[in-house]
Design an enzyme around this catalytic site. Structure first.
Site, PDB file in Angstrom:
ATOM      1  N   HIS A 178       0.831  -1.352   0.025  1.00  0.00           N
ATOM      2  CA  HIS A 178      -0.116  -0.080   0.105  1.00  0.00           C
ATOM      3  C   HIS A 178       0.808   1.389  -0.084  1.00  0.00           C
ATOM      4  O   HIS A 178       0.610   2.112  -0.937  1.00  0.00           O
ATOM      5  CB  HIS A 178      -1.022  -0.049   1.137  1.00  0.00           C
ATOM      6  CG  HIS A 178      -1.580   1.155   1.451  1.00  0.00           C
ATOM      7  ND1 HIS A 178      -2.704   1.781   0.650  1.00  0.00           N
ATOM      8  CD2 HIS A 178      -1.507   2.059   2.416  1.00  0.00           C
ATOM      9  CE1 HIS A 178      -3.187   3.112   1.003  1.00  0.00           C
ATOM     10  NE2 HIS A 178      -2.676   3.039   2.403  1.00  0.00           N
ATOM     11  N   GLU A 237       0.307   5.653  12.633  1.00  0.00           N
ATOM     12  CA  GLU A 237      -0.970   5.274  12.747  1.00  0.00           C
ATOM     13  C   GLU A 237      -1.415   3.582  13.062  1.00  0.00           C
ATOM     14  O   GLU A 237      -1.905   3.313  13.899  1.00  0.00           O
ATOM     15  CB  GLU A 237      -1.794   5.525  11.627  1.00  0.00           C
ATOM     16  CG  GLU A 237      -3.468   5.815  11.953  1.00  0.00           C
ATOM     17  CD  GLU A 237      -4.321   6.326  10.699  1.00  0.00           C
ATOM     18  OE1 GLU A 237      -3.691   7.554  10.632  1.00  0.00           O
ATOM     19  OE2 GLU A 237      -5.008   5.853  10.201  1.00  0.00           O
ATOM     20  N   ASP A 238      -0.577   2.909  12.240  1.00  0.00           N
ATOM     21  CA  ASP A 238      -0.864   1.255  12.394  1.00  0.00           C
ATOM     22  C   ASP A 238       0.397   0.658  12.860  1.00  0.00           C
ATOM     23  O   ASP A 238       0.281  -0.509  12.839  1.00  0.00           O
ATOM     24  CB  ASP A 238      -1.167   0.980  11.057  1.00  0.00           C
ATOM     25  CG  ASP A 238      -2.490   1.583  10.540  1.00  0.00           C
ATOM     26  OD1 ASP A 238      -3.338   1.795  11.303  1.00  0.00           O
ATOM     27  OD2 ASP A 238      -2.614   1.714   9.171  1.00  0.00           O
ATOM     28  N   HIS A 265       3.552   7.113   5.685  1.00  0.00           N
ATOM     29  CA  HIS A 265       2.299   7.829   6.130  1.00  0.00           C
ATOM     30  C   HIS A 265       1.403   6.941   7.005  1.00  0.00           C
ATOM     31  O   HIS A 265       0.678   7.270   7.811  1.00  0.00           O
ATOM     32  CB  HIS A 265       1.298   8.164   4.784  1.00  0.00           C
ATOM     33  CG  HIS A 265       0.520   6.989   4.626  1.00  0.00           C
ATOM     34  ND1 HIS A 265       1.102   5.843   3.581  1.00  0.00           N
ATOM     35  CD2 HIS A 265      -0.747   6.746   4.385  1.00  0.00           C
ATOM     36  CE1 HIS A 265       0.148   5.132   2.929  1.00  0.00           C
ATOM     37  NE2 HIS A 265      -1.140   5.580   3.641  1.00  0.00           N
ATOM     38  N   ASP A 266       1.581   5.498   7.222  1.00  0.00           N
ATOM     39  CA  ASP A 266       0.787   4.698   8.024  1.00  0.00           C
ATOM     40  C   ASP A 266       1.532   4.100   8.918  1.00  0.00           C
ATOM     41  O   ASP A 266       1.212   3.306   9.861  1.00  0.00           O
ATOM     42  CB  ASP A 266       0.121   3.510   7.238  1.00  0.00           C
ATOM     43  CG  ASP A 266      -1.147   4.189   6.524  1.00  0.00           C
ATOM     44  OD1 ASP A 266      -1.773   5.005   6.949  1.00  0.00           O
ATOM     45  OD2 ASP A 266      -1.521   3.429   5.575  1.00  0.00           O
ATOM     46  N   ASP A 312      -3.538   8.554  -1.278  1.00  0.00           N
ATOM     47  CA  ASP A 312      -4.176   7.481  -0.408  1.00  0.00           C
ATOM     48  C   ASP A 312      -5.473   7.217  -0.708  1.00  0.00           C
ATOM     49  O   ASP A 312      -5.928   5.854  -0.780  1.00  0.00           O
ATOM     50  CB  ASP A 312      -3.918   7.995   1.032  1.00  0.00           C
ATOM     51  CG  ASP A 312      -4.274   6.933   2.235  1.00  0.00           C
ATOM     52  OD1 ASP A 312      -3.814   5.787   1.828  1.00  0.00           O
ATOM     53  OD2 ASP A 312      -4.474   7.204   3.188  1.00  0.00           O
TER      54      ASP A 312
HETATM   55 ZN    ZN Z   1      -2.918   4.712   3.679  1.00  0.00          ZN
END
Ligand code: ZN
Length: 180
Positions: A39, A69-70, A65-66, A126
């Protein structure tokens, strides 16, 4: 930061490797269960080849970018590895984890317009890549209703960012036409 000055391909390689390591145990939600790293790589690929983006800060932020967050990644870690500017763009594209997901989704719409150009381009890519993933391989447990809701929410976010990158916006509109 040694050897990772702007314009240096090393920055991108370092970001790709860092993201691959951080996401190593994760899979995408789609039925195909692709490795998660596909991704962020898709985002950077779309930015470069479809959006014409050549700014390495934007590309590095897309790869990362993630991570906050993840995965177990802190902003301090990103600052140390990639510098303040990259870390800032990643923060801009990271949702506030402490609020309910419905509020988070609303916040993404209202914050989209005032985000920096770099953050807007990452967000655009995204949304584009997420809709493509949904079309190619919807998560097994997602109802049609949920898929439609996702499409519409993505469009609301993108509509706030019109005028950022015409090519990416056109590509988004193209995939949006495949709303289930
Ligand atoms: Zn994403």
């Amino acid at each position: 930061m040694a050897g990772r000055t702007p314009g240096d391909f090393g920055l991108l390689l370092h970001a790709a490797r860092f993201a691959a390591w951080k996401h190593r145990h994760q899979r995408r939600k789609g039925a195909a269960r692709l490795p998660y790293i596909n991704h962020p790589l898709d985002l950077a690929h779309a930015l470069w080849f479809e959006g014409g983006v050549r700014d390495e800060i934007t590309l590095a932020a897309a790869l990362l970018h993630d991570t906050i967050e993840d995965t177990q990644t802190t902003v301090q870690e990103l600052q140390g590895e990639f510098g303040e500017t990259v870390a800032e763009v990643v923060m801009e594209t990271t949702d506030e984890p402490s609020v309910h997901w419905r509020v988070r989704k609303k916040l993404q719409v209202t914050r989209a317009r005032t985000a920096s150009r770099r953050a807007r381009e990452v967000r655009l890519a995204d949304k584009l890549c997420n809709l493509r993933s949904l079309v190619a391989s919807p998560p097994q447990r997602w109802t049609l209703e949920r898929q439609r809701e996702y499409f519409d929410w993505a469009k609301r976010v993108v509509d706030q960012m019109r005028g950022t990158n015409a090519e990416l916006e056109a590509k988004f509109d193209q995939i949006y036409r495949q709303r289930p």
